[in-house]
Design an enzyme around this catalytic site. Sequence first.
Site, PDB file in Angstrom:
ATOM      1  N   PRO A  92       0.821  -1.221   0.000  1.00 37.86           N
ATOM      2  CA  PRO A  92       0.000   0.000   0.000  1.00 37.86           C
ATOM      3  C   PRO A  92       0.851   1.267   0.000  1.00 37.86           C
ATOM      4  CG  PRO A  92      -0.712  -1.539   1.715  1.00 37.86           C
ATOM      5  CD  PRO A  92       0.606  -2.034   1.203  1.00 37.86           C
ATOM      6  N   CYS A  93       0.309   2.312  -0.593  1.00 36.31           N
ATOM      7  CA  CYS A  93       0.930   3.630  -0.532  1.00 36.31           C
ATOM      8  C   CYS A  93       0.498   4.283   0.774  1.00 36.31           C
ATOM      9  CB  CYS A  93       0.510   4.487  -1.722  1.00 36.31           C
ATOM     10  SG  CYS A  93       1.266   6.126  -1.757  1.00 36.31           S
ATOM     11  N   GLN A  94       1.427   4.416   1.714  1.00 39.98           N
ATOM     12  CA  GLN A  94       1.103   4.940   3.042  1.00 39.98           C
ATOM     13  C   GLN A  94       2.030   6.094   3.390  1.00 39.98           C
ATOM     14  OE1 GLN A  94       1.540   0.755   4.469  1.00 39.98           O
ATOM     15  NE2 GLN A  94      -0.275   1.199   5.681  1.00 39.98           N
ATOM     16  N   TYR A  96       5.229   7.249   4.958  1.00 41.62           N
ATOM     17  CA  TYR A  96       6.490   6.597   5.312  1.00 41.62           C
ATOM     18  C   TYR A  96       7.362   7.444   6.227  1.00 41.62           C
ATOM     19  CZ  TYR A  96       4.921   3.752   1.449  1.00 41.62           C
ATOM     20  OH  TYR A  96       4.164   2.956   0.637  1.00 41.62           O
ATOM     21  N   ASN A 135       3.566  -0.322  -6.976  1.00 38.44           N
ATOM     22  CA  ASN A 135       2.784   0.609  -6.177  1.00 38.44           C
ATOM     23  C   ASN A 135       2.083   1.593  -7.103  1.00 38.44           C
ATOM     24  OD1 ASN A 135       1.904   2.405  -3.994  1.00 38.44           O
ATOM     25  ND2 ASN A 135       3.519   1.466  -2.767  1.00 38.44           N
TER      26      ASN A 135
END
Length: 417
Positions: A92-94, A96, A135
């Site tokens: 997932p793109c979260q 960071y 991603n």
Amino acid sequence: MEKTVIELFAGVGGFRVGLNNVANFDQNGKAIERNNWDFVWASQWEPSTISQHAYQCYVTRFNNPGPNSNEDISLVNKELLPDHSLLVGGFPCQDYSVARTKSNEKGIEGKKGVLFWQITDILEAKATPFVLLENVDRLLKSPALQRGRDFGIMLRTFSDLGYNLEWRVINAADYGGAQRRRRVFIFAWRRELRYNQMVNDYTVEDIMLNRSLLASSFPLDIALSQQNKLKSVNLNEHLDTVQMTEKFSFLFENSGLMVDGVAFTQKVIPNPEEPITLSEIREEGVDLSNYFLTEKQIEKFKYLKDGKKIKRVNSNGNSYFYSEGGMGFPDSLDLPGRTMLTSESSINRSTHVIEDHLTGRLRFITPIEAERLQSFPDNWTNTGMPESRRYFMMGNALVTRVISRLEPELSIIIENE
């Protein structure tokens, strides 16, 4: 080097389908794997649901249950994972961002629940030689108020762990796919490997445009790409990723190479191929009446897909106009599909609506057509899950054709070690 793989956040097995060129399954429902990539472990766990449909699909189509995990990956002892030459996953793109621990003994730590740190824990524990990740392309520009920060932190983390890497945003439709789906692919390798000699033998531009895994698998329009400026940023100028969280910002382009903590990036132009169109993936010769739209649904879709400018009021009481452009309705059969979302088949702006081959009536795409958009075998997700979940799985999946496309070159790279 043997071609052993672990697949993280495996879903219904897109990386495995792609690497092993799976086009069908046998009478027992098990995938017919035509290449020799040995998947020694896979992890799939969906925290928001009791029914683990993706995991059940994975084990049904592959090795039932095989060396697979259906638990929270943060609870897995990374030291006990099988040795492997390649780690793959679509994570997932979260957020960071990182911060120092209270004691500062461990240096830095990422936010809890961010799955990228589970990947780095494995790399640190197992010194994985090669990594292939996927991603959404907005990763390169996140977050909105500090563009490029998250991707920069990822790159510095890979560098600190001993890796060089390349990235590229690939639209599947540019390379013969049936869907206009843009995703960023990241290929990383340890600096002590033979493959890394490439960074000493060739220029950065030559590697990015011609010689890397992604460049050789997905050809570029070299002349047009060279018209765009090659930029660089030294990630080592920051003390660590905590400092980057606070200060780093950079505009990463759709292609790049990182060597020893220095990232080079350039906007590149694909050398496009003829895509598969929606007309080519339509189901024909079967009763599809369950997918026909009612007149009420058609009118709702017309409104949702039409251009609009709506006056709204925000929480501060200030008025503004919400605008969105019009979309083709129904979807053109002469084009590849648009990016499929997990909400496919529901009444919303992003859902595909096509003209039925036999009746000319408007309808939703079928689960099989959704699988074809992602280059999965027909009925791949027909493993006991509700139909709505079949659409959800495909909305979450990757275009396996992209992985199949780079597999021959990746196979050579690993076998040469």
